[in-house]
Scaffold this active site. Structure first.
Site, PDB file in Angstrom:
ATOM      1  N   ARG A 189       0.855  -1.196   0.000  1.00  0.00           N
ATOM      2  CA  ARG A 189       0.000   0.000   0.000  1.00  0.00           C
ATOM      3  C   ARG A 189       0.886   1.239   0.000  1.00  0.00           C
ATOM      4  NH1 ARG A 189      -1.474   1.525   4.678  1.00  0.00           N
ATOM      5  NH2 ARG A 189      -2.295  -0.475   5.367  1.00  0.00           N
ATOM      6  N   TYR A 218     -17.362  17.178 -14.282  1.00  0.00           N
ATOM      7  CA  TYR A 218     -17.722  15.761 -14.405  1.00  0.00           C
ATOM      8  C   TYR A 218     -18.747  15.383 -13.326  1.00  0.00           C
ATOM      9  CZ  TYR A 218     -17.125  10.699 -14.328  1.00  0.00           C
ATOM     10  OH  TYR A 218     -17.346   9.362 -14.339  1.00  0.00           O
ATOM     11  N   ASP A 259      -8.554  19.313 -13.756  1.00  0.00           N
ATOM     12  CA  ASP A 259      -8.847  17.971 -14.235  1.00  0.00           C
ATOM     13  C   ASP A 259      -8.509  17.975 -15.726  1.00  0.00           C
ATOM     14  OD1 ASP A 259      -9.986  15.672 -15.296  1.00  0.00           O
ATOM     15  OD2 ASP A 259     -11.650  15.653 -13.871  1.00  0.00           O
ATOM     16  N   LYS A 296      -9.382   7.068 -19.188  1.00  0.00           N
ATOM     17  CA  LYS A 296      -9.728   7.637 -20.493  1.00  0.00           C
ATOM     18  C   LYS A 296      -8.486   7.638 -21.396  1.00  0.00           C
ATOM     19  CE  LYS A 296     -13.440   8.183 -18.061  1.00  0.00           C
ATOM     20  NZ  LYS A 296     -13.775   9.429 -17.379  1.00  0.00           N
TER      21      LYS A 296
END
Ligand SMILES: *Cc1c(COP(=O)(O)O)cnc(C)c1O
Length: 380
Positions: A46, A98, A170, A195
Site C-alpha cells: 500500500r 464531471y 482535471d 480515459k
C-alpha cells in the site's frame, strides 16, 4: 526530453535481475527486509510498489510536476486531493464539472462541512467574485464534458493565487499532449487515466500530480493512510498505454477533426461542437491554450427521437459511457453521463435531449464516416 520519449522511458528501468526491457508487474503485497529496521525502499505494497512508482514518476514527468501518485480511479485521485482540506473550507468548482466529481462534492464532502460554489469558470471575473475568506481551492475542468467549454487556465490561476487559493485542473479530456496546466500556474493536475492516458478501455485508474516538491509528503501520507492505490497489474497496463499516448492523441485528433467537419456539413437542423469548426465560440482561447482540439465531438440534434435513432443506428461507434479509448464510442449525455444533473441545470449547460457525444477512436476514418452517414440517414 520530449513527451514521446518521456512517455516511453520516463520513470522506467531495465530489470536488473533479467534485463527485461519492460518494468515487471510486482504482484506482491510485502517485501523481505534484510535485517530489523533495514529494507530496500519497500516495506508494504500500500505504501509503495515499484510498478506503481514507475507509472507515478512517468506521469509526473509528462505533466512537468515534481511528484505524482496513482489511485484506483479518477474519483479516488480527486478524493485524495480533497482530503488536504478540512471542514469549514470552501471550494470554487467549474459549473459543468464531471458528474462524479459533483456527486462526491455534493453528496459526500458537504457532510464534512466543506462548501462548494459552482461557477461559470469560462468567466474569470466570476471566479474572483466567488472567492470568499475561507476559499482554499479552485477546481477547474477544461475542456468541459460534453460542451467543450474552455477556461483560461493561466488567468484563472493568477486570480486564485492572488487570493492564496490553490488550483487543480482535471486534465482528463486534454491530456498533457494538448495542455500542461502546471506550466500555466496550476498547483495540481488530476486525470482519470481510465480515459486517454491508458487509452485502451481495459482498466480504471487515476493520477494526481503536484507542481511543487513540498506536496510529496502530505500526498503520500494521504495515499498511504486512506489507501485507494492503483494495483500493480493496472499500473502496468496504464504504463503500457502511456507509451503510445502521443501518436494516439495525434490520430484521435486527426480523425475527430475530419468527423466533426463532415458532420457539420451534413443536412439537418443540428449544431456540431468542436474547436476547429468556424462557429466554435472560444476560438481565440483554444488557439492560445491548447495544442489541438482533442478527440471529442458533440452534436446537438433537434430532438430526443432523432438522437435516439442516430445513436441506435450507429454500428461501428459503440453505445457506451466513457471515452478516450482506441475504439469509437457514442453516448447520450442527458440520459447517460449527465442523468444525475437536474433537467433545469442540464438545459442551462446546453445538454439538451438531442445532444450526442462522440469519442472518436483510431479506426479508419472512412469507416467511421460511412457509419455516421448510414445512421444519419436513418435518423433524418
Ligand atoms: C471519467 C472522469 C472522471 C472520473 O474518473 P474515474 O476513473 O471514472 O473514477 C473524472 N473527471 C473526468 C473529466 C472524467 O472524464
Amino acid at each position: 526530453m520530449g513527451l514521446s520519449t518521456d512517455s516511453i522511458h520516463g520513470g522506467q528501468w531495465k530489470d536488473p535481475l533479467s534485463g527485461a526491457v519492460m518494468v515487471p508487474i510486482y504482484q506482491t503485497s510485502t517485501y523481505e527486509q534484510d535485517e530489523l529496521g533495514k529494507h530496500r525502499g519497500y516495506e508494504y505494497a500500500r505504501t509503495g510498489n515499484p510498478t506503481r512508482k514507475a507509472l507515478e514518476d512517468c506521469v509526473a514527468l509528462l505533466e512537468n510536476g515534481a511528484v505524482g501518485f496513482a489511485f484506483g480511479s479518477g474519483m479516488a485521485a480527486i478524493q485524495a486531493l480533497l482530503t488536504l482540506f478540512k471542514s469549514g473550507d470552501h471550494i470554487v468548482v467549474s459549473a459543468n464539472t464531471y458528474g462524479g466529481t459533483f456527486r462526491l462534492f455534493d453528496k459526500i464532502l458537504t457532510k464534512w462541512d466543506m462548501s462548494f460554489s459552482y461557477v461559470d469558470t469560462t468567466n474569470v471575473a466570476a471566479i474572483e467574485a466567488a472567492i470568499k475568506k475561507n476559499t482554499k481551492l479552485l477546481f477547474l475542468e477544461t475542456p468541459t464534458n460534453p460542451m467543450l467549454q474552455l477556461t483560461d487556465i493561466r488567468a484563472a490561476c493568477e486570480v486564485a493565487s492572488a487570493h492564496e487559493v490553490l488550483t487543480v485542473v482535471d486534465n482528463t479530456f486534454a491530456t498533457p499532449c494538448i495542455q500542461q496546466p502546471l506550466n500555466l500556474g496550476a498547483d495540481f493536475v488530476v486525470h482519470s487515466t481510465t480515459k486517454y492516458m491508458n487509452g485502451h478501455s481495459d482498466c480504471v485508474g487515476g493520477v494526481l500530480i503536484a507542481r511543487e516538491e513540498r506536496w510529496r509528503e502530505p500526498l503520500h501520507f494521504v495515499q498511504n493512510s486512506a489507501g485507494a492505490i492503483l494495483g500493480p497489474m493496472d499500473s502496468w497496463l496504464t504504463l503500457r498505454g502511456l507509451k503510445t499516448l502521443v501518436p494516439r492523441m495525434r490520430l484521435h485528433q486527426e480523425n475527430a477533426t475530419l468527423v466533426a467537419s463532415h458532420i457539420a456539413g451534413l443536412d439537418g437542423n443540428h449544431r456540431t461542437i468542436f474547436p476547429t469548426l468556424e462557429d466554435f465560440p472560444q476560438k481565440e482561447l483554444f488557439l492560445k491554450q491548447m495544442k489541438g482540439p482533442g478527440g471529442i465531438v458533440s452534436v446537438a440534434l433537434d430532438h430526443f427521437e432523432r438522437a435516439k435513432r442516430f445513436l441506435e443506428g450507429l454500428k461501428l461507434f459503440c453505445l457506451a459511457e466513457s471515452l478516450g479509448g482506441v475504439e469509437s464510442l457514442a453516448c447520450h449525455p442527458a440520459s447517460m453521463t449527465h442523468a444525475a444533473v437536474p433537467e433545469k441545470e442540464r438545459a442551462l449547460l446546453g445538454i439538451t435531449d438531442g445532444l450526442v457525444r462522440l469519442s472518436v477512436g483510431l479506426e479508419d476514418v472512412e469507416d467511421l464516416i460511412r457509419d455516421i452517414d448510414q445512421a444519419w440517414n436513418l435518423a433524418h
